[in-house]
Scaffold this active site. Structure first.
Site, short mmCIF file in Angstrom:
data_model
loop_
_atom_site.label_atom_id
_atom_site.label_comp_id
_atom_site.label_asym_id
_atom_site.label_seq_id
_atom_site.Cartn_x
_atom_site.Cartn_y
_atom_site.Cartn_z
CD GLU A 270 20.46 28.00 25.62
OE1 GLU A 270 21.34 27.93 24.75
OE2 GLU A 270 20.48 27.34 26.66
CG HIS A 291 -7.37 15.88 18.58
ND1 HIS A 291 -8.68 15.87 18.17
CD2 HIS A 291 -6.62 15.74 17.45
CE1 HIS A 291 -8.74 15.69 16.86
NE2 HIS A 291 -7.50 15.62 16.40
CE LYS A 405 25.59 25.34 31.98
NZ LYS A 405 26.52 25.65 30.89
O1 PA5 Z 1 23.73 27.08 23.03
C1 PA5 Z 1 24.49 26.82 23.94
O2 PA5 Z 1 25.66 27.27 23.97
C2 PA5 Z 1 24.08 25.93 25.08
O3 PA5 Z 1 22.78 25.47 24.93
C3 PA5 Z 1 25.00 24.73 25.17
O4 PA5 Z 1 24.92 24.00 23.97
C4 PA5 Z 1 24.66 23.82 26.36
O5 PA5 Z 1 24.58 24.57 27.54
C5 PA5 Z 1 25.75 22.77 26.50
O6 PA5 Z 1 27.00 23.40 26.67
P1 PA5 Z 1 28.34 22.65 26.38
O7 PA5 Z 1 28.40 22.28 24.95
O8 PA5 Z 1 29.41 23.63 26.75
O9 PA5 Z 1 28.37 21.44 27.28
#
Ligand code: PA5
Length: 427
Positions: A270, A291, A405
């Protein structure tokens, strides 16, 4: 505490030329990186664990199970801590501390239903974690598990068993405040995948019996050691990326590290995967995946690099029995500690993969412990920010995640037709 080994990599293109100067560049790039999400770096020095520990004591005294509801960074670090510090079989082995179930990371009805049935007849609490308070998966799971809490303990009892970790002023925060629930905050400048060292990761870890102060002191130790080793790791991966190694496999030799790997994958994926750039992060469990993926790694397309993590000292001194059962070719390892064989395996795999054209970076921790977990979290976070800065992307934020989303929300806004669809399918 974290050691970085790069022996044997000088044979790879551009490596010797690039790494020393990239390492220096990584340090200065990190200093100039956007500060908007850089709050993770001060957590080891500033985050107070008192409230987390007292909430954990309360949960442990009145619950046989804790449901941790969260997605992505709001859950995977917590699970990594429990599995790394305790064990992947924590729920089977737990005695004297509550079982921990993770929900809200997927939309699987059968997964949620399984957790619901495992809670039957057990006292439980719920910890919901969402920085935005608006992520669909955990909110769906939260409705289900909060309703269960209310059905079992009534409205006030449910509120006393609910622990909310979120950002300031989210609607989830407002709900928690209205109900008088225990609340923890993820600071504005700490992103989801960087929030392991807040209540998001520390509360479930404490409930599982992990020493959260030791986690923080391991992170502080790594912080105090300076960023040179993390800079080296960042530089090596970027030098290799520039030479065409587009995929990095994190190879773990301990099943307890599986979720550390999942967290690492999320952290780097990310943070770096933006603007048409980024090393694709993948994980492998060794020796098991030798394996399956092993063939591709050894002889498939030469776009891979690997990073291995091993622990020097074992938590188990189990030995291979000395008694010969048949002519199994194992005389050389008779009575040897299994861990010693595992370390030999990692060295053998490293040599074979380097020979096959896959560069291997080696990361070592002294042992699997709360301290080394904290150290690894800090190390990877620093390296990730430096590596992103080197490739010119902003490590914070994940604008690409928004597309799915929005599309999901749009599809669900036609829920009436969805309900009709489901019921007609059920007929
Ligand atoms: O790194 C990030 O910000 C994302 O991976 C969030 O952790 C994930 O989308 C969950 O978001 P939230 O904590 O707002 O529910």
């Amino acid at each position: 505490m974290i050691e970085v080994g790069i022996d044997g990599l000088c044979r790879f293109d551009g490596f010797e030329r690039g790494v020393a100067s990239l390492s220096e560049a990584a340090l200065s790039a990190a200093a100039a990186a956007p500060s908007a999400g850089a709050g993770w770096a001060r957590l080891p020095g500033e985050y107070k664990t008192g409230a987390v520990k007292s909430a954990a004591r309360k949960i442990m005294s009145e619950s046989e199970a804790l449901v941790v509801v969260g997605a992505g960074g709001s859950y995977v670090g917590a699970r990594a801590a429990v599995e790394y510090i305790r064990s992947p079989e924590y729920n089977l082995l737990a005695s004297g501390s509550p079982r921990i179930f993770f929900a809200g990371g997927d939309m699987s009805a059968e997964h949620v239903e399984r957790i619901v049935s495992l809670l039957s007849g057990r006292d439980f609490s719920v910890s919901v974690v969402s920085k935005s308070g608006s992520t669909i998966e955990p909110l769906v799971a939260f409705r289900i598990f909060f309703s269960l809490l209310e059905a079992k303990y009534g409205s006030e009892g449910a509120a006393r068993r609910l622990y909310v970790t979120t950002g300031m002023n989210t609607t989830l925060d407002a709900f928690a405040s209205e109900r008088g629930c225990a609340r923890f905050y993820i600071p504005d400048d700490v992103g989801g995948r960087f929030c392991v060292l807040t209540a998001a990761g520390l509360l479930p870890a404490a409930v599982a019996g992990c020493d959260v102060d030791a986690i923080m002191s391991g992170a502080r130790e790594e912080m105090a050691a300076g960023e040179r080793t993390a800079a080296l790791y960042a530089a090596v991966r970027q030098a290799l990326y520039a030479s065409g190694k587009k995929i990095e496999i994190l190879g773990c030799f301990e099943p307890s590290m599986r979720y550390l790997g999942e967290w690492w994958k999320q952290l780097f994926g990310e943070s770096e995967g933006k603007d048409g750039k980024g090393i694709f992060p993948a994980t492998a469990m060794f020796t098991a995946d030798l394996h399956s993926l092993g063939q591709y790694i050894q002889q498939g397309e030469r776009i891979l690099m690997e990073t291995f993590i091993t622990a020097d000292r074992p938590r188990s001194s189990l030995r291979v029995p000395g008694r010969r059962l048949f002519d199994d070719g194992l005389d050389a390892v008779s009575a040897l500690e299994l861990h010693a064989i595992n370390l030999e395996a990692s060295a053998a795999v490293r040599d074979a993969h380097i020979e096959g054209g896959v560069p291997v970076i080696e990361l070592g921790v002294p042992e699997l412990s709360a301290e080394s977990f904290g150290a690894l979290v800090y190390f990877f976070e620093s390296a990730c920010v430096m590596s992103s800065a080197l490739s010119g992307v902003d490590p914070y934020g994940q604008p690409g995640v928004e597309s799915y989303k929005q599309k999901l929300r749009a599809r669900l806004s036609g829920a009436a037709s969805l309900r009709r669809g489901v019921s007609s399918r059920c007929r």
